[in-house]
Design a protein around this motif. Structure first.
Motif, PDB file in Angstrom:
ATOM      1  N   GLN A 157       0.843  -1.197   0.000  1.00 24.68           N
ATOM      2  CA  GLN A 157       0.000   0.000   0.000  1.00 24.68           C
ATOM      3  C   GLN A 157       0.874   1.241   0.000  1.00 24.68           C
ATOM      4  O   GLN A 157       1.976   1.217   0.537  1.00 24.68           O
ATOM      5  N   LYS A 158       0.353   2.302  -0.561  1.00 26.37           N
ATOM      6  CA  LYS A 158       1.130   3.539  -0.601  1.00 26.37           C
ATOM      7  C   LYS A 158       0.475   4.626   0.229  1.00 26.37           C
ATOM      8  O   LYS A 158      -0.760   4.757   0.236  1.00 26.37           O
ATOM      9  N   VAL A 159       1.330   5.384   0.897  1.00 25.24           N
ATOM     10  CA  VAL A 159       0.851   6.553   1.620  1.00 25.24           C
ATOM     11  C   VAL A 159       0.372   7.569   0.586  1.00 25.24           C
ATOM     12  O   VAL A 159       1.091   7.883  -0.365  1.00 25.24           O
ATOM     13  N   ALA A 179      11.431   7.382   1.794  1.00 26.26           N
ATOM     14  CA  ALA A 179      12.366   6.465   1.116  1.00 26.26           C
ATOM     15  C   ALA A 179      11.591   5.772   0.012  1.00 26.26           C
ATOM     16  O   ALA A 179      11.493   4.549  -0.037  1.00 26.26           O
ATOM     17  N   THR A 180      11.023   6.571  -0.876  1.00 28.25           N
ATOM     18  CA  THR A 180      10.057   6.066  -1.843  1.00 28.25           C
ATOM     19  C   THR A 180      10.694   5.675  -3.172  1.00 28.25           C
ATOM     20  O   THR A 180       9.979   5.323  -4.113  1.00 28.25           O
ATOM     21  N   GLY A 181      12.021   5.730  -3.261  1.00 26.76           N
ATOM     22  CA  GLY A 181      12.701   5.285  -4.478  1.00 26.76           C
ATOM     23  C   GLY A 181      12.555   6.276  -5.626  1.00 26.76           C
ATOM     24  O   GLY A 181      12.128   7.421  -5.443  1.00 26.76           O
ATOM     25  N   LEU A 239      10.768   3.653 -10.810  1.00 28.13           N
ATOM     26  CA  LEU A 239      10.146   2.330 -10.774  1.00 28.13           C
ATOM     27  C   LEU A 239       9.232   2.170  -9.575  1.00 28.13           C
ATOM     28  O   LEU A 239       8.192   1.529  -9.649  1.00 28.13           O
ATOM     29  N   SER A 240       9.630   2.755  -8.444  1.00 28.05           N
ATOM     30  CA  SER A 240       8.868   2.566  -7.204  1.00 28.05           C
ATOM     31  C   SER A 240       7.826   3.645  -6.985  1.00 28.05           C
ATOM     32  O   SER A 240       7.044   3.558  -6.045  1.00 28.05           O
ATOM     33  N   GLY A 268      17.781   6.969   0.418  1.00 24.88           N
ATOM     34  CA  GLY A 268      17.685   6.110  -0.769  1.00 24.88           C
ATOM     35  C   GLY A 268      17.818   6.893  -2.057  1.00 24.88           C
ATOM     36  O   GLY A 268      18.248   8.039  -2.089  1.00 24.88           O
ATOM     37  N   VAL A 269      17.390   6.265  -3.130  1.00 21.99           N
ATOM     38  CA  VAL A 269      17.684   6.804  -4.450  1.00 21.99           C
ATOM     39  C   VAL A 269      16.729   7.919  -4.877  1.00 21.99           C
ATOM     40  O   VAL A 269      16.865   8.464  -5.969  1.00 21.99           O
ATOM     41  N   TRP A 276      23.062   5.762  -9.453  1.00 20.73           N
ATOM     42  CA  TRP A 276      23.404   4.407  -8.976  1.00 20.73           C
ATOM     43  C   TRP A 276      23.554   3.421 -10.119  1.00 20.73           C
ATOM     44  O   TRP A 276      24.226   2.401  -9.990  1.00 20.73           O
ATOM     45  N   SER A 281      25.782   1.227  -7.378  1.00 15.50           N
ATOM     46  CA  SER A 281      25.845   1.394  -5.933  1.00 15.50           C
ATOM     47  C   SER A 281      24.480   1.628  -5.320  1.00 15.50           C
ATOM     48  O   SER A 281      24.379   2.242  -4.276  1.00 15.50           O
ATOM     49  N   GLY A 282      23.412   1.135  -5.984  1.00 16.44           N
ATOM     50  CA  GLY A 282      22.065   1.428  -5.491  1.00 16.44           C
ATOM     51  C   GLY A 282      21.852   0.977  -4.054  1.00 16.44           C
ATOM     52  O   GLY A 282      21.347   1.736  -3.222  1.00 16.44           O
ATOM     53  N   ALA A 283      22.241  -0.246  -3.748  1.00 14.35           N
ATOM     54  CA  ALA A 283      22.044  -0.745  -2.384  1.00 14.35           C
ATOM     55  C   ALA A 283      22.932   0.026  -1.412  1.00 14.35           C
ATOM     56  O   ALA A 283      22.519   0.351  -0.294  1.00 14.35           O
ATOM     57  N   ALA A 310      21.387   3.334  -0.716  1.00 13.73           N
ATOM     58  CA  ALA A 310      20.192   3.159   0.118  1.00 13.73           C
ATOM     59  C   ALA A 310      20.595   2.925   1.580  1.00 13.73           C
ATOM     60  O   ALA A 310      20.047   3.544   2.501  1.00 13.73           O
TER      61      ALA A 310
HETATM   62  C1  LIG Z   1      16.473  -4.590 -11.975  1.00 16.98           C
HETATM   63  C2  LIG Z   1      17.291  -3.916 -10.899  1.00 16.98           C
HETATM   64  C3  LIG Z   1      18.474  -4.504 -10.468  1.00 16.98           C
HETATM   65  C4  LIG Z   1      19.251  -3.891  -9.486  1.00 16.98           C
HETATM   66  N1  LIG Z   1      20.407  -4.493  -9.085  1.00 16.98           N
HETATM   67  C5  LIG Z   1      21.173  -3.917  -8.152  1.00 16.98           C
HETATM   68  C6  LIG Z   1      22.366  -4.520  -7.689  1.00 16.98           C
HETATM   69  O1  LIG Z   1      22.736  -5.607  -8.142  1.00 16.98           O
HETATM   70  N2  LIG Z   1      23.108  -3.883  -6.755  1.00 16.98           N
HETATM   71  C7  LIG Z   1      22.717  -2.691  -6.234  1.00 16.98           C
HETATM   72  O2  LIG Z   1      23.416  -2.136  -5.380  1.00 16.98           O
HETATM   73  N3  LIG Z   1      21.576  -2.090  -6.626  1.00 16.98           N
HETATM   74  C8  LIG Z   1      20.808  -2.674  -7.567  1.00 16.98           C
HETATM   75  N4  LIG Z   1      19.650  -2.071  -7.977  1.00 16.98           N
HETATM   76  C9  LIG Z   1      19.307  -0.786  -7.409  1.00 16.98           C
HETATM   77  C10 LIG Z   1      18.634  -0.927  -6.059  1.00 16.98           C
HETATM   78  O3  LIG Z   1      17.580  -1.870  -6.171  1.00 16.98           O
HETATM   79  C11 LIG Z   1      18.067   0.432  -5.668  1.00 16.98           C
HETATM   80  O4  LIG Z   1      19.047   1.395  -5.807  1.00 16.98           O
HETATM   81  C12 LIG Z   1      17.621   0.384  -4.229  1.00 16.98           C
HETATM   82  O5  LIG Z   1      16.625  -0.596  -4.101  1.00 16.98           O
HETATM   83  C13 LIG Z   1      17.071   1.735  -3.837  1.00 16.98           C
HETATM   84  O6  LIG Z   1      16.514   1.619  -2.554  1.00 16.98           O
HETATM   85  P1  LIG Z   1      15.415   2.633  -2.053  1.00 16.98           P
HETATM   86  O7  LIG Z   1      15.005   2.101  -0.729  1.00 16.98           O
HETATM   87  O8  LIG Z   1      15.892   4.020  -2.174  1.00 16.98           O
HETATM   88  O9  LIG Z   1      14.212   2.521  -3.089  1.00 16.98           O
HETATM   89  P2  LIG Z   1      13.341   1.255  -3.499  1.00 16.98           P
HETATM   90  O10 LIG Z   1      14.053  -0.023  -3.277  1.00 16.98           O
HETATM   91  O11 LIG Z   1      12.844   1.584  -4.871  1.00 16.98           O
HETATM   92  O12 LIG Z   1      12.145   1.273  -2.463  1.00 16.98           O
HETATM   93  C14 LIG Z   1      11.170   2.279  -2.429  1.00 16.98           C
HETATM   94  C15 LIG Z   1       9.914   1.684  -1.808  1.00 16.98           C
HETATM   95  O13 LIG Z   1       9.025   2.729  -1.486  1.00 16.98           O
HETATM   96  C16 LIG Z   1       7.733   2.298  -1.802  1.00 16.98           C
HETATM   97  N5  LIG Z   1       6.903   3.499  -2.007  1.00 16.98           N
HETATM   98  C17 LIG Z   1       6.936   4.405  -3.007  1.00 16.98           C
HETATM   99  N6  LIG Z   1       6.027   5.368  -2.806  1.00 16.98           N
HETATM  100  C18 LIG Z   1       5.413   5.056  -1.638  1.00 16.98           C
HETATM  101  C19 LIG Z   1       4.378   5.684  -0.881  1.00 16.98           C
HETATM  102  N7  LIG Z   1       3.778   6.807  -1.285  1.00 16.98           N
HETATM  103  N8  LIG Z   1       3.983   5.090   0.276  1.00 16.98           N
HETATM  104  C20 LIG Z   1       4.584   3.949   0.715  1.00 16.98           C
HETATM  105  N9  LIG Z   1       5.572   3.322   0.041  1.00 16.98           N
HETATM  106  C21 LIG Z   1       5.975   3.876  -1.115  1.00 16.98           C
HETATM  107  C22 LIG Z   1       7.883   1.463  -3.045  1.00 16.98           C
HETATM  108  O14 LIG Z   1       6.773   0.589  -3.201  1.00 16.98           O
HETATM  109  C23 LIG Z   1       9.180   0.721  -2.722  1.00 16.98           C
HETATM  110  O15 LIG Z   1       8.919  -0.465  -2.019  1.00 16.98           O
HETATM  111  C24 LIG Z   1      18.850  -2.677  -8.940  1.00 16.98           C
HETATM  112  C25 LIG Z   1      17.647  -2.088  -9.357  1.00 16.98           C
HETATM  113  C26 LIG Z   1      16.883  -2.686 -10.338  1.00 16.98           C
HETATM  114  C27 LIG Z   1      15.609  -2.029 -10.786  1.00 16.98           C
END
Ligand SMILES: Cc1cc2nc3c(=O)[nH]c(=O)nc-3n(C[C@H](O)[C@H](O)[C@H](O)COP(=O)(O)OP(=O)(O)OC[C@H]3O[C@@H](n4cnc5c(N)ncnc54)[C@H](O)[C@@H]3O)c2cc1C
Length: 301
Positions: free
Chosen positions: A148-150, A181-183, A186-187, A257-258, A265, A270-272, A275
């Protein structure tokens, strides 16, 4: 996974086993990349027990290896595939819920050192980690509202109110601090529109190229990367998102996060890392606000 780097360091004879019908994991590719550094590395392809036809998926294989009979059949195939080698590398398929047990059992049945190599998303180690967190976090007092999303977030004098809904109806959360931390795209943390990039929850200003025409370079392989991949929100040194006036949007709002600007990233792989590092700082700063006296407790209604 630890037996992999160990075998590489020791240059131990090792066979990478891959499977008929499994996409995105190739023993030949591993050997092509590492073979020069690891002369004893070779590969064999086998059919996964009970899944000899068509496409096979890591998740299905992992769940199937929780059945003892499948483990026994796979162990026989691995012993044969290993030949004289004492080490076997596999895609990460060794069980979903009790991977240590599945691994130990296969090691016992084969007498081989066995390690996993993570596969592409959705990869089994990722699903394991997620399921583990979903079990462990509620015991630590964390309420998870998955999928669910806020949709509303408003700040007042001593906290914030977040609004969302699940299958049981509306949910209102009171919080002393909020970490955004909504990404990225994609997120749903950033929205790409024809007229620009937006942050949809609070309409925070997004640092981005001046026009859409500047999002991407002419060449996909441009060594400088593409400007759109550095878009995001601005934060101060305490990870507080900045508003249009260049000051923190709210003293109780942090970001991690991103969704944060100025990092690519994709190029830096360096995405992880981004984050985790930004979350560490944001949590450290948010904790101070949460611990301030006279704040209201969080509640769900
Ligand atoms: C295909 C793919 C492969 C990858 N491989 C790697 C890898 O090998 N190594 C690496 O380091 N990085 C990798 N990454 C990058 C990494 O996944 C991201 O950089 C990292 O997940 C970012 O973390 P984050 O928490 O900022 O955002 P995200 O992981 O995108 O999480 C954001 C979350 O917020 C939630 N959200 C958004 N809006 C709302 C809202 N309004 N209310 C509540 N929740 C909300 C979303 O549903 C999501 O769950 C990869 C990415 C992809 C797409």
């Amino acid at each position: 996974m630890a037996a992999g780097p160990k075998a590489l360091a020791e240059k131990a004879p090792c066979v990478i086993v891959d499977f008929d019908g499994l996409k995105g994991f190739s023993g030949r590719e591993v050997v092509a990349n590492l073979g020069r550094r690891w002369p004893g590395l070779s590969t064999r392809r086998i059919a996964f027990p009970g899944m000899a036809r068509g496409e096979v998926y890591p998740e299905g294989m992992a769940r199937s290896l929780e059945v003892p009979a499948t483990r026994e059949m796979l162990a026989a195939l691995l012993r044969d595939a290993a030949g004289d080698a004492g080490v076997v590398g596999l895609p990460a398929i060794l069980g979903m819920h009790r991977p240590d047990d599945v691994h130990a059992e296969l090691v016992r049945l084969t007498g081989l050192a066995i390690y996993e190599i993570p596969t592409m998303p959705p990869s089994v180690p990722g699903v394991r980690l997620r399921e583990l967190l979903e079990q462990a976090l509620p015991n630590k007092g964390v309420t998870l509202i998955p999928q669910q999303k806020v949709t509303a977030l408003a700040f007042d004098g001593d906290g914030a109110t977040l609004g969302l809904a699940d299958a049981y109806g509306p949910i209102r959360i009171r919080a002393r601090a909020v970490i955004l931390a909504t990404g990225r795209f994609l997120s749903g943390g950033l929205l790409a529109r024809r007229d620009g990039i937006r942050e949809p929850l609070l309409d925070l200003p997004v640092t981005q190229p001046e026009s859409r025409a500047d999002w991407y370079g002419e060449r996909y392989t441009d060594a400088r990367g593409h400007a759109v991949h550095r878009a995001g929100i601005e934060v101060d040194a305490d990870m507080r998102p900045l508003g249009r006036d260049g000051r923190p949007h709210n003293a109780r709002l942090f970001a991690a996060g991103v969704v944060v600007a100025h990092q690519d990233w994709i190029r830096s792989r360096s995405g992880a890392g981004i984050a985790i590092a930004t979350a560490y700082r944001a949590v450290t700063k948010a904790e101070r606000v949460v611990r301030e006296p006279a704040a209201e407790p969080a509640a769900r209604s």
